[in-house]
Scaffold this active site. Structure first.
Site, mmCIF file in Angstrom:
data_model
loop_
_atom_site.group_PDB
_atom_site.id
_atom_site.type_symbol
_atom_site.label_atom_id
_atom_site.label_comp_id
_atom_site.label_asym_id
_atom_site.label_seq_id
_atom_site.Cartn_x
_atom_site.Cartn_y
_atom_site.Cartn_z
ATOM 1 C CB SER A 92 3.199 0.590 -4.568
ATOM 2 O OG SER A 92 2.582 1.461 -3.632
ATOM 3 N N GLY B 177 0.777 -1.227 0.000
ATOM 4 C CA GLY B 177 0.000 0.000 0.000
ATOM 5 C C GLY B 177 0.803 1.268 0.000
ATOM 6 C CG ASP B 178 3.363 4.389 1.466
ATOM 7 O OD1 ASP B 178 4.086 4.962 0.624
ATOM 8 O OD2 ASP B 178 2.770 5.006 2.368
ATOM 9 C CG ASP B 179 7.111 5.140 -1.249
ATOM 10 O OD1 ASP B 179 6.578 5.403 -2.341
ATOM 11 O OD2 ASP B 179 7.289 5.979 -0.350
#
Length: 462
Positions: free
Chosen positions: A259, A226-228
């Site tokens: 992502s 859900g992120d980098d």
């Protein structure tokens, strides 16, 4: 300059311990095994002088509260083994903020939660096996973050602090409450044949975040989160600058990243201790918001230098390459917010190919500190153009065509000369036409020419 990456060879241990047989752990997905794992780690610590011990977790789902590991120790998760965190918030310890942040990342002047697994001041630690899983059971944590009931920054799934010779090998890390793998002020950190998996909408579930850490190898890495997927950090504003501990000598090779909310590989935005000597190669970024990204702000200071990104495939990303000095909230403990311009320079991207990017490149520096970048052989079929501001450098063999300010000097001169010559010819022709007009050459056709054109082109007096 960059040094050779550390070894990814799993360590050999003199003693082998079995979590179920020797310590009574039960992999039924119900039993709380915290005491069993704590006892196993304590027993392993007694074998440090013999080369350490390996704790084997067999197939099954083993629940536990957070616990620390020890030096000269391997945690081996065999095929089918899952070590799952209890999601009882009260069982996760509250710890002091890290010195380079000065506060929990999500809540001002507040502490933070400790990690599920890890430790401080450790040496020679490995988490490895037959692609077993460490599961953070993050759903309740994500829900609390979204609904505002969270008051202390969530814990990481794995965090090593001030530790040396850390290896993560052939293991899946899933559903972290916050950043998944966080080596902080470590030396010789390796993640090889590692997967990080969390839902696309899980907040702040970064994959691997080397933070003020040096001599790093991330290789054969799969990430869908859900992120980098990788975020290289080194502290937040005044707290990070005060310590001045850079992340450096980092090799990232052969990774696949997806992502939708963030980037495949990012530097920043918390980079106030500096980041240098980073190589990213043989990467595939699919469906990411950004492919490769550097993010900073006027409050961060420090530097991002000697970054080499090569042999990258981008597919259906929103922005292929993004270097932006307008990202990131100021650290709330730095009052008043201080201006500290980052030095983002000596950035090289080469052999970047792909298709379907909405924007090929977004390069935005500050008026006080322009970005320095070189781009070679960038080819993104069916992609949007470039946006450039306050950036110096050169882009060659690029498609779509780059911003004019990044064209080689000779090409810029040719474009200028063509534009200048065309303009000069146009002015000369208008001038000749006006002379001809005033000389009576068009009097017979005057009624065909609107009065406005007569006044604008020749400004002829009545």
């Amino acid at each position: 300059g960059a040094r050779s990456p550390p070894s990814a060879a799993p360590p050999a241990r003199a003693v082998r311990l079995l979590a179920t047989r020797d310590f009574g752990a039960v992999g039924d997905g119900v039993t709380d095994n915290t005491l069993a794992f704590e006892a196993a780690v304590a027993a392993a610590a007694k074998h440090a002088a013999e080369g350490g011990a390996e704790l084997v977790v067999p197939g099954g789902v083993f629940l536990s509260a957070p616990f620390n590991l020890t030096s000269n120790f391997s945690l081996r998760l065999e095929a089918g083994a899952t070590l799952r965190a209890l999601d009882d918030f009260a069982r996760w310890p509250v710890v002091a903020p890290l010195p380079t942040y000065g506060t929990g990342r999500d809540h001002a002047a507040a502490p933070r939660r400790g990690a599920f697994l890890g430790g401080e001041g450790l040496m020679d630690v490995a988490i490895l096996g037959g692609n077993g899983t460490i599961d953070g059971a993050g759903q309740k944590w994500w829900d609390a973050h979204r609904d505002g009931s969270e008051s202390i920054t969530r814990g990481h799934l794995v965090e090593f602090i001030n530790s040396t010779d850390i290896l993560l090998h052939n293991t899946t890390f899933a559903n972290s409450p916050f950043w998944t793998i966080h080596p902080y002020r470590c030396k010789r950190f390796v993640a090889k044949m590692v997967s990080v998996i969390s839902p696309f909408d899980s907040p702040n579930t970064d994959g691997i975040d080397p933070d003020s850490t040096e001599d790093v190898l991330i290789e054969d890495f799969y990430c869908s989160t859900g992120d980098d997927c990788v975020a290289i950090k080194s502290g937040w504003d005044c707290a990070g600058r005060a310590v001045g501990a850079p992340s450096q000598n980092i090799v990232i090779n052969n990774i696949w990243a997806n992502s939708q909310a963030a980037a495949g590989v990012t530097i920043g935005s918390e980079m106030s201790g500096g980041v240098r000597n980073v190589t990213v190669s043989n990467a595939r970024f699919v469906g990411c918001k950004s492919g490769f990204r550097i993010k900073s702000s006027v409050h961060r200071g420090a530097y991002v230098q000697n970054i080499n990104v090569e042999n990258v495939w981008l597919e259906n990303v929103q922005v292929g390459i993004q270097v932006n000095d307008f990202y990131g909230d100021p650290n709330p403990i730095c009052v008043p917010a201080q201006t500290a311009v980052p030095n983002v320079s000596d950035i090289l991207l080469s052999n970047v190919r792909g298709r379907g990017a909405k924007l090929t490149a977004d390069l935005e520096g500050l008026s006080e500190g322009w970005i320095g970048i070189t781009l070679r052989n960038i080819s993104l079929d069916g992609s949007g153009g470039w946006y450039c501001a306050k950036v110096r450098g050169v882009a060659t063999d690029c498609s779509p065509a780059p911003c004019d300010m990044l064209l080689p000097a000779a090409v810029q001169m040719r474009k200028y000369m063509r534009k200048y010559l065309l303009g000069s010819v146009a002015i000369a022709l208008v001038g000749l036409a006006c002379v001809w007009w005033r000389g009576g050459g068009a009097r017979g056709r005057y009624e065909r020419v609107p009065q406005l054109s007569q006044q604008f082109l020749c400004d002829e007096e009545a």
